[in-house]
Design a protein around this motif. Structure first.
Motif, short mmCIF file in Angstrom:
data_model
loop_
_atom_site.label_atom_id
_atom_site.label_comp_id
_atom_site.label_asym_id
_atom_site.label_seq_id
_atom_site.Cartn_x
_atom_site.Cartn_y
_atom_site.Cartn_z
N ALA A 1 0.83 -1.20 0.00
CA ALA A 1 0.00 0.00 0.00
C ALA A 1 0.87 1.25 0.00
O ALA A 1 0.55 2.23 -0.68
CB ALA A 1 -0.93 -0.02 1.21
N GLN A 2 1.98 1.23 0.74
CA GLN A 2 2.88 2.40 0.76
C GLN A 2 3.40 2.69 -0.64
O GLN A 2 3.44 3.84 -1.08
CB GLN A 2 4.11 2.13 1.65
N ILE A 3 3.81 1.63 -1.34
CA ILE A 3 4.40 1.82 -2.67
C ILE A 3 3.34 2.27 -3.68
O ILE A 3 3.57 3.15 -4.51
CB ILE A 3 5.10 0.51 -3.14
N LEU A 4 2.14 1.67 -3.60
CA LEU A 4 1.07 2.08 -4.52
C LEU A 4 0.72 3.54 -4.31
O LEU A 4 0.54 4.29 -5.28
CB LEU A 4 -0.16 1.18 -4.34
N ASN A 5 0.65 3.97 -3.04
CA ASN A 5 0.37 5.38 -2.78
C ASN A 5 1.47 6.28 -3.34
O ASN A 5 1.19 7.32 -3.94
CB ASN A 5 0.24 5.63 -1.27
N LEU A 6 2.72 5.86 -3.14
CA LEU A 6 3.85 6.64 -3.65
C LEU A 6 3.76 6.77 -5.17
O LEU A 6 3.96 7.85 -5.73
CB LEU A 6 5.17 5.98 -3.23
N LEU A 7 3.45 5.66 -5.85
CA LEU A 7 3.37 5.70 -7.31
C LEU A 7 2.27 6.65 -7.77
O LEU A 7 2.43 7.40 -8.72
CB LEU A 7 3.11 4.29 -7.86
#
Lengths: 325, 343
Positions: free
Chosen positions: A192-198
């Motif tokens: 979820a952290q990475i998807l938000n960052l993207l």
């Protein structure tokens, strides 16, 4: 199917592998078989499919890492010759690639700082000091302390490494990112952290994403449009809501039915499709999904073409062909 | 499956206050598992969910006495249905239990099969070893099992080598082998992680069928909360070597009591969250050496108080729940705690 706002177009891409002499039964493997795709500026185009469907091959061809055996790649109206490349080719730096595995895609002997500086250094951009400043700025943007510049990949967690992988791809200021299973190797809470960052980076930098994944929920969450691949071909392409709510190709329907129910909701009555992917070397021609398809018909012995059945909704299935004959 | 009988019937496995310690190279003793208690009833499917490093796999290995030499049982115990102390058994006795009473399937079906032997022979061999059946009987039984687990053309497939089979078919062979001696308990460690989506659904359906037809109890270990939620009767959520929440699957998923479970559920990229920002749990799981005296989740928990940093919360019953359920969180105080955390 090219739209005026297309940033990247793939025309009739083919990639086949000739049989090796040893231990092979002599058939050619067609990993990608005539894929045409147009990616619009600023959108996220998702590509889903099961292993071996050719989705990663498409990503590698789109990012010019792999040379197709046929077809062409057009970036902003200009035809690029995939495979024949110079790292300093400025057009090439416009398309960058993020790998699935943040463990094997970072050189273990480089510090994070050097890993991030490399894309600028090989293009001889700026002075050393300027590049260093860029690296530190990028680190804080992707949520890592600048002190990480002097650390090595093994000192980082999986999620931190994937941040570095994304940062490295962003260093040459690309317009398009090919994201090949960027969160599949990560734990759910870190995904979820990475998807938000993207999502954030896309909005800030008006990036276009080609988002490749086998995870239907992740693709649904990220994408504006989705292409479904089966054994080297696109079988359906539509706007994300339309594809998931009203899949038309029998294979897409099977995929959507295989999505687990949302935790805590009442289970749906979903049909589970039988059978498995056939060996792509042993396809007898015709629709590749025929052997598993509950609606297979004699017509399916002919290869169906990808046709627009509704505005913006393309399907390759004889069942949906407009009645012409 | 909702509506399955709550435990209380016959137990096939009980883990009680299990503590496992890892001996590090520098001589330090690091707790891999702490105070883990778990029961699996006959015919029950129990899920263990957690992220990498939470101890879920090591827990399953300890049940079969397959721990690596660096990890030892330092407290508590593991008991089978006859209350035998599995953690005290020697290798010889364990061999009689493995496969016959408790069988296990692993994530990667390729490395679990012998590449130099036909798949049929491998299964038949296991049957002969455990039941003393004749070659003919074992062969017939194997073909029957292949049919049961949904392998196509079982007679022909018997004579195939593993490399000729797809991942899904290999996993079916593994399941056939695992259930060949009608074990009381089947432990499945990430059985579908290496498989494609449509095949995942097929394998999970097969697990349900095995439970319904033979009453096999299943301990299903996974990192994917979304995937196994539809299959399990009960779920135990693990974090940093402890069970932080446990209860009926539907209850835990609908009303998570522990902030970690709530955070995990909220971070899933589910279709209903399209267009919204995903909740994410900041930071990552603390390493073995970084686990302090307090709650291991405290550093990532949005509700952490002073007490959470100082003192480890014990697993205790959650009030106001239809089925027995428990969670380990200081916030679940007397007044009933945080009912709507994370939603």
């Amino acid at each position: 199917m090219s739209a005026p706002e297309a940033i990247l177009e793939l025309h009739h891409i083919e990639k086949s592998y000739a049989p090796k002499r040893w231990l092979s039964r002599g058939e050619t493997l067609r990993a990608v078989d005539g894929v045409s795709l147009s990616v619009r500026k600023g959108e996220t185009l998702g590509i889903v499919g099961e292993s071996g469907c050719g989705k990663s091959t498409i990503g590698q061809i789109a990012s010019l890492m792999l040379r197709p055996t046929g077809g062409s790649v057009v970036f902003k109206g200009e035809e690029l010759v995939p495979g024949r490349r110079s790292p300093r080719d400025s057009r090439r730096s416009r398309i960058q690639y993020v790998f699935q595995d943040p463990y094997s895609s970072l050189n273990p002997r480089f510090t994070i700082g050097r890993l991030l500086e490399e894309p600028l250094a090989i293009r001889k951009k700026g002075t050393r000091r300027e590049r260093r400043r860029e690296v530190l700025r990028m680190l804080s943007r992707i949520g890592l302390d600048p002190a990480y510049a002097d650390r090595y990949p093994h000192e980082l967690s999986g999620g931190q490494r994937q941040r570095v992988g994304i940062a490295r791809a962003l260093m040459p200021s690309p317009e398009l990112l090919v994201l090949d299973e960027p969160v599949s190797a990560l734990d759910v809470s870190v995904q979820a952290q990475i998807l938000n960052l993207l999502k954030d980076l896309q909005a800030e930098r008006s990036l276009t994403y080609l988002f490749i994944s086998h995870d239907l929920n992740v693709v649904h969450y990220m994408s504006d449009r989705v292409a479904v691949m089966y054994l080297g071909r696109i079988v359906e392409l539509a706007e994300v809501g339309e594809l998931y709510d009203g899949p038309l190709h029998p294979y897409t329907r099977a995929l959507v039915d295989a999505i687990p129910d949302e935790p805590g909701t009442t289970p749906r009555e979903a049909e589970i499709i039988e059978g498995e992917l056939p060996d792509p070397r042993q396809l007898a021609g015709g629709c590749a999904f025929r052997a598993r398809c509950p609606f297979a018909h004699e017509r399916c012995g002919r290869q169906p073409l990808l046709e627009e059945v509704k505005p913006g909704h393309y399907v390759a299935c004889h069942l949906l062909e407009p009645d012409r004959d | 499956m909702v509506g399955a009988k709550p435990s209380g019937g016959e137990t096939v496995l009980e883990v009680r206050d299990l503590r496992l310690e890892l001996s590090a190279k520098d001589g330090a003793r690091l707790p891999v598992l702490e105070e883990v208690s778990l029961k699996v009833g006959r015919g029950e499917i129990v899920g263990i969910v957690g992220e990498s490093g939470c101890g879920k796999s090591v827990l399953s290995l300890s049940v079969l006495g397959l721990l690596p030499p660096s990890i030892r049982v330092a407290g508590g115990g593991i008991y089978n249905g006859e209350r035998k102390e599995l953690h005290r058994l020697g290798e010889k006795s364990l061999q009689r239990i493995r496969g016959k009473e408790i069988a296990m399937i692993f994530q990667d079906p390729m490395t679990s099969l012998n590449p130099g032997m036909t798949v049929g022979k491998q299964v038949a061999e296991a049957i002969r070893l455990h039941t003393g059946a004749s070659k003919r009987e074992a062969e017939e039984k194997t073909v029957g099992l292949f049919r049961k687990v949904g392998l196509p053309r079982p007679e022909t497939l018997y004579h195939e080598y593993p490399h000729r089979l797809s991942g899904g078919m290999r996993q079916r062979v593994m399941i056939a082998m695992a259930v060949s001696c009608q074990p009381d308990l089947l432990i499945a460690d990430e059985p579908t992680t290496a498989l494609d989506v449509t095949i995942q659904a097929q394998i999970l359906k097969l697990m349900k069928t095995l439970r319904e037809e033979d009453g096999t109890s299943i301990l299903l270990i996974s990192h994917d909360l979304g995937l196994i939620s539809g299959v399990c009767d009960r779920i135990a959520v693990m974090y940093a070597g402890r069970i932080v929440e446990e209860g009926a699957a539907a209850e835990v998923l609908r009303h998570p009591a522990h902030p970690y479970t709530a955070g995990l559920l909220a971070s899933l990229a589910l279709p209903s969250k399209k267009g919204t920002r995903l909740h994410s749990i900041p930071g990552s799981v603390p390493a073995l050496r970084e686990r302090g005296p307090g709650c291991a989740f405290a550093s990532r928990c949005p509700y952490a108080a002073d007490r959470c940093l100082a003192e480890k919360p014990a697993l205790r019953g959650v009030a106001g729940s239809a089925f027995p359920r428990s969670a380990a969180c200081h916030l679940l105080g007397e007044e009933g705690g945080l009912a709507n955390v994370g939603s």
